[in-house]
Motif scaffolding. Structure first.
Motif, PDB file in Angstrom:
ATOM      1  N   ALA A 109       0.918  -1.096  -0.108  1.00  0.00           N
ATOM      2  CA  ALA A 109      -0.907   0.236  -0.026  1.00  0.00           C
ATOM      3  C   ALA A 109       1.027   1.086   0.082  1.00  0.00           C
ATOM      4  O   ALA A 109       2.137   1.595   0.872  1.00  0.00           O
ATOM      5  N   THR A 110       0.445   2.099  -0.760  1.00  0.00           N
ATOM      6  CA  THR A 110       0.856   3.713  -0.605  1.00  0.00           C
ATOM      7  C   THR A 110       0.169   4.405  -0.613  1.00  0.00           C
ATOM      8  O   THR A 110      -1.134   4.922  -1.149  1.00  0.00           O
ATOM      9  N   THR A 111       0.900   5.513  -0.083  1.00  0.00           N
ATOM     10  CA  THR A 111      -0.228   6.833   0.331  1.00  0.00           C
ATOM     11  C   THR A 111       0.788   7.813  -0.231  1.00  0.00           C
ATOM     12  O   THR A 111       1.924   8.089   0.734  1.00  0.00           O
ATOM     13  N   ILE A 112       0.073   9.274  -0.825  1.00  0.00           N
ATOM     14  CA  ILE A 112       0.949  10.042  -1.007  1.00  0.00           C
ATOM     15  C   ILE A 112      -0.280  11.407  -0.884  1.00  0.00           C
ATOM     16  O   ILE A 112      -0.934  11.306  -1.370  1.00  0.00           O
ATOM     17  N   ASP A 113       0.428  12.518   0.294  1.00  0.00           N
ATOM     18  CA  ASP A 113      -0.173  13.664  -0.424  1.00  0.00           C
ATOM     19  C   ASP A 113       0.306  15.284  -0.047  1.00  0.00           C
ATOM     20  O   ASP A 113       1.476  14.673   0.315  1.00  0.00           O
ATOM     21  N   ILE A 114      -0.516  15.097  -1.255  1.00  0.00           N
ATOM     22  CA  ILE A 114       1.062  16.949  -1.495  1.00  0.00           C
ATOM     23  C   ILE A 114      -0.060  17.769  -1.779  1.00  0.00           C
ATOM     24  O   ILE A 114      -1.414  18.185  -1.920  1.00  0.00           O
ATOM     25  N   ASN A 115       0.771  19.492  -0.769  1.00  0.00           N
ATOM     26  CA  ASN A 115      -0.217  20.442  -0.517  1.00  0.00           C
ATOM     27  C   ASN A 115       0.401  21.444  -0.992  1.00  0.00           C
ATOM     28  O   ASN A 115       1.222  21.515  -2.401  1.00  0.00           O
ATOM     29  N   ALA A 116      -0.029  22.375  -1.167  1.00  0.00           N
ATOM     30  CA  ALA A 116      -0.134  23.858  -2.384  1.00  0.00           C
ATOM     31  C   ALA A 116       1.123  23.745  -2.643  1.00  0.00           C
ATOM     32  O   ALA A 116       1.402  24.419  -3.457  1.00  0.00           O
ATOM     33  N   THR A 117       2.161  23.909  -1.375  1.00  0.00           N
ATOM     34  CA  THR A 117       3.148  24.395  -1.914  1.00  0.00           C
ATOM     35  C   THR A 117       4.684  22.858  -2.340  1.00  0.00           C
ATOM     36  O   THR A 117       5.882  23.214  -2.171  1.00  0.00           O
ATOM     37  N   GLY A 118       4.098  22.172  -2.416  1.00  0.00           N
ATOM     38  CA  GLY A 118       4.173  20.920  -2.892  1.00  0.00           C
ATOM     39  C   GLY A 118       5.610  19.701  -1.717  1.00  0.00           C
ATOM     40  O   GLY A 118       6.185  18.989  -2.237  1.00  0.00           O
ATOM     41  N   LEU A 119       5.008  19.822  -1.008  1.00  0.00           N
ATOM     42  CA  LEU A 119       5.606  19.395   0.339  1.00  0.00           C
ATOM     43  C   LEU A 119       4.625  18.083   0.266  1.00  0.00           C
ATOM     44  O   LEU A 119       3.252  18.103   0.166  1.00  0.00           O
ATOM     45  N   ALA A 120       5.343  17.333   0.108  1.00  0.00           N
ATOM     46  CA  ALA A 120       4.475  15.437  -0.268  1.00  0.00           C
ATOM     47  C   ALA A 120       5.198  14.980   1.519  1.00  0.00           C
ATOM     48  O   ALA A 120       5.961  14.294   1.847  1.00  0.00           O
ATOM     49  N   THR A 121       4.132  14.202   1.614  1.00  0.00           N
ATOM     50  CA  THR A 121       3.953  12.747   2.927  1.00  0.00           C
ATOM     51  C   THR A 121       3.683  11.624   2.357  1.00  0.00           C
ATOM     52  O   THR A 121       2.876  11.822   1.701  1.00  0.00           O
ATOM     53  N   LEU A 122       4.876  11.280   2.454  1.00  0.00           N
ATOM     54  CA  LEU A 122       4.818   9.689   1.820  1.00  0.00           C
ATOM     55  C   LEU A 122       4.478   8.355   3.321  1.00  0.00           C
ATOM     56  O   LEU A 122       5.388   8.847   3.587  1.00  0.00           O
ATOM     57  N   LYS A 123       3.729   7.843   2.225  1.00  0.00           N
ATOM     58  CA  LYS A 123       3.514   5.486   3.213  1.00  0.00           C
ATOM     59  C   LYS A 123       3.591   5.137   2.851  1.00  0.00           C
ATOM     60  O   LYS A 123       3.207   4.830   1.792  1.00  0.00           O
ATOM     61  N   TYR A 124       4.378   3.718   2.728  1.00  0.00           N
ATOM     62  CA  TYR A 124       4.474   3.196   1.845  1.00  0.00           C
ATOM     63  C   TYR A 124       4.416   1.510   3.352  1.00  0.00           C
ATOM     64  O   TYR A 124       5.899   1.862   4.129  1.00  0.00           O
ATOM     65  N   GLN A 125       3.929   0.754   2.886  1.00  0.00           N
ATOM     66  CA  GLN A 125       3.405  -0.143   3.853  1.00  0.00           C
ATOM     67  C   GLN A 125       3.398  -1.859   3.053  1.00  0.00           C
ATOM     68  O   GLN A 125       2.341  -2.125   1.624  1.00  0.00           O
TER      69      GLN A 125
END
Length: 327
Positions: free
Chosen positions: A217-233
């Motif tokens: 499973a992969t989860t990626i959240d990107i906000n308007a400034t380009g900060l990406a929060t990544l998670k890989y399980q």
């Protein structure tokens, strides 16, 4: 007086020496810059220098084991057999040059065989002979007998890509031939759009789940400034303990703009909300949410690539987690 004259002469001599060293330093710098310029001019594109089929094979063989089996020449005309009575019939040429990614360096389209299987791919030159093989336009699960040519629209080099449906007719004949114009965007090929959209994108949320000899499973959240929060399980089959990795990554302005441009190019806002039946085997399940000025676009994709454009978006997002998976 004698001592004063000696010091004066010494000062003059030292100044003359210093001036001479400065002139020598300037001459050396000019010579080095000229040498560097001459060297830069000597760096020529390997693709532009190709003249024969053997030259092409020499270039692509190091790119992977599949490309070591590439067949060109008269034998490659078998690729065109179903197109014998069309404009795509064999012309005796099985490779073409064009600048698909518009970076000033020519790229290579190859239409050949691997053993007796049609083998169509592009080699993109990202500059200074840095090569990347692209085959994202071909889906072996859905298509057969692919071929391609170079086409131009408004001065832009495109792929005119054609293939038949994977399933044959009851009499074994190829059926449902489909032709698309494809443009190079985001490192791959997507359907050509004459007028991309220009939505103001603020957030991207991506989730992908894949089950095959384990759960991933992969989860990626990107906000308007380009900060990406990544998670890989990942949970490998037979292992009761899941490996969980997470990180934050700041996309550069160019990376963020490229991703937003790709989404606008494929007209994300008019994509269907659902792709697939939910019963597809060996394919990732993807949920994509895109925040923009008109609200939030939500796409559920159980095919893992409902369109070529969406598949390229997923590929770009998955690249962000590559290092996370390796460590």
């Amino acid at each position: 007086m004698h001592k004063w004259l000696s010091r004066s002469n010494l000062n003059v001599s030292a100044k003359a020496t210093f001036d001479s060293m400065q002139r020598l330093w300037l001459i050396l710098n000019v010579a080095l810059l000229a040498h560097a310029g001459a060297f830069a001019q000597k760096v020529t594109s390997r693709i532009s220098s190709l003249k024969t089929d053997e030259d092409v094979k020499s270039l692509v063989h190091p790119l992977g084991w599949e490309y070591e089996e590439l067949i060109l020449g008269d034998s490659a005309c078998l690729v065109y057999k179903p197109y014998a009575h069309t404009a795509l019939r064999c012309t005796g040429q099985s490779w073409y040059r064009a600048d698909f990614d518009s970076n000033g360096w020519p790229d290579l389209l190859v239409v050949g065989l691997r053993r007796d299987i049609p083998f169509v791919f592009c080699v993109l030159d990202s500059g200074n002979n840095r090569f990347q093989v692209v085959r994202d336009f071909y889906n072996s699960l859905d298509e057969r007998q692919p071929t391609a040519r170079v086409a131009f629209r408004q001065g832009q080099a495109l792929l005119r890509y054609t293939a038949y449906a994977r399933r044959r007719s009851g009499r074994g004949k190829l059926q449902n031939r489909r032709t698309q114009l494809l443009a190079c965007r985001g490192g791959g090929f997507v359907p050509y759009e004459k007028q991309p959209t220009n939505h103001h994108i603020t957030t991207i949320s991506y989730q992908s789940r894949f089950n095959y000899h384990g759960q991933f499973a992969t989860t990626i959240d990107i906000n308007a400034t380009g900060l990406a929060t990544l998670k890989y399980q990942a949970t490998v089959q037979g292992d009761s303990v899941a490996s969980l990795k997470h990180a934050q990554y700041q996309l550069s302005r160019d990376q963020l703009d490229s991703l937003f441009d790709l989404l606008n190019y494929i007209h994300f806002a008019t994509c269907r909300p659902v792709y697939g039946t939910g019963m597809e085997n060996h394919r990732p399940r993807v949920d994509l949410q895109i925040g923009y000025e008109d609200g939030t676009k939500v796409i559920h994709d159980t095919k893992g690539g409902g369109t070529l454009g969406l598949a390229q978006v997923y590929e770009n997002l998955e690249r962000l987690t590559t290092q996370l998976r390796l460590h």
